[in-house]
Design a protein around this motif. Structure first.
Motif, PDB file in Angstrom:
ATOM      1  N   SER A   2      16.728  79.539 -60.355  1.00 12.93           N
ATOM      2  CA  SER A   2      17.682  78.962 -61.283  1.00 12.93           C
ATOM      3  C   SER A   2      17.643  79.715 -62.606  1.00 12.93           C
ATOM      4  O   SER A   2      16.658  80.331 -62.956  1.00 12.93           O
ATOM      5  N   THR A   3      18.736  79.628 -63.331  1.00 18.36           N
ATOM      6  CA  THR A   3      18.799  80.228 -64.650  1.00 18.36           C
ATOM      7  C   THR A   3      18.546  79.131 -65.672  1.00 18.36           C
ATOM      8  O   THR A   3      19.127  78.057 -65.588  1.00 18.36           O
ATOM      9  N   TYR A   4      17.682  79.420 -66.618  1.00 13.98           N
ATOM     10  CA  TYR A   4      17.356  78.444 -67.649  1.00 13.98           C
ATOM     11  C   TYR A   4      17.962  78.919 -68.956  1.00 13.98           C
ATOM     12  O   TYR A   4      18.006  80.105 -69.222  1.00 13.98           O
ATOM     13  N   GLU A   5      18.418  77.990 -69.739  1.00 15.92           N
ATOM     14  CA  GLU A   5      19.070  78.334 -70.990  1.00 15.92           C
ATOM     15  C   GLU A   5      18.073  78.313 -72.131  1.00 15.92           C
ATOM     16  O   GLU A   5      17.826  77.266 -72.716  1.00 15.92           O
ATOM     17  N   PHE A   6      17.508  79.456 -72.413  1.00 12.35           N
ATOM     18  CA  PHE A   6      16.632  79.619 -73.560  1.00 12.35           C
ATOM     19  C   PHE A   6      17.388  80.428 -74.606  1.00 12.35           C
ATOM     20  O   PHE A   6      18.209  81.282 -74.267  1.00 12.35           O
ATOM     21  N   SER A   7      17.099  80.182 -75.881  1.00 15.45           N
ATOM     22  CA  SER A   7      17.854  80.848 -76.936  1.00 15.45           C
ATOM     23  C   SER A   7      16.985  81.610 -77.932  1.00 15.45           C
ATOM     24  O   SER A   7      17.512  82.369 -78.736  1.00 15.45           O
ATOM     25  N   LEU A  18       8.631  81.263 -65.795  1.00 10.85           N
ATOM     26  CA  LEU A  18       9.040  80.255 -64.811  1.00 10.85           C
ATOM     27  C   LEU A  18       9.200  80.868 -63.424  1.00 10.85           C
ATOM     28  O   LEU A  18       8.800  80.264 -62.428  1.00 10.85           O
ATOM     29  N   ALA A  19       9.745  82.078 -63.355  1.00  6.56           N
ATOM     30  CA  ALA A  19       9.888  82.754 -62.064  1.00  6.56           C
ATOM     31  C   ALA A  19       8.510  83.035 -61.462  1.00  6.56           C
ATOM     32  O   ALA A  19       8.298  82.859 -60.257  1.00  6.56           O
ATOM     33  N   PHE A  20       7.571  83.449 -62.288  1.00  9.22           N
ATOM     34  CA  PHE A  20       6.206  83.710 -61.833  1.00  9.22           C
ATOM     35  C   PHE A  20       5.565  82.443 -61.272  1.00  9.22           C
ATOM     36  O   PHE A  20       4.998  82.447 -60.181  1.00  9.22           O
ATOM     37  N   LYS A  21       5.677  81.345 -62.008  1.00 11.12           N
ATOM     38  CA  LYS A  21       5.092  80.082 -61.555  1.00 11.12           C
ATOM     39  C   LYS A  21       5.759  79.619 -60.254  1.00 11.12           C
ATOM     40  O   LYS A  21       5.080  79.140 -59.344  1.00 11.12           O
ATOM     41  N   GLN A  22       7.066  79.775 -60.158  1.00 12.42           N
ATOM     42  CA  GLN A  22       7.764  79.373 -58.939  1.00 12.42           C
ATOM     43  C   GLN A  22       7.348  80.240 -57.757  1.00 12.42           C
ATOM     44  O   GLN A  22       7.246  79.748 -56.631  1.00 12.42           O
TER      45      GLN A  22
END
Length: 75
Positions: A2-7, A18-22
């Motif tokens: 998924s894409t997360y909205e960070f700014s 998050l990709a690493f943890k997933q």
């Protein structure tokens, strides 16, 4: 993934974390919630360095915005 909205300036790093943890099978909404909260704090307060001062500032900010809460979740 998924894409997360960070700014904040840390958007890329937070997404990769998050990709690493997933990839290790770790999923959880609370992790995303805390990272989004930290990201918003960094954006709102102009934090540009990931250091102890940034993290402690965020923890103090979260604690002051949630009276009676314990920062034990940071352990």
């Amino acid at each position: 993934m998924s894409t997360y909205e960070f700014s904040s300036v840390f958007a890329g790093e937070l997404t990769r974390y998050l990709a690493f943890k997933q990839s290790m099978g770790c999923y959880g909404a609370s992790r995303i919630w805390y990272l989004r909260s930290f990201d918003a704090y960094c954006t709102e307060h102009g934090v540009r360095a990931f250091n102890q001062q940034a993290v402690e500032g965020w923890v103090i900010f979260k604690k002051s915005s949630q009276p009676g809460s314990s920062p034990s979740w940071m352990s």
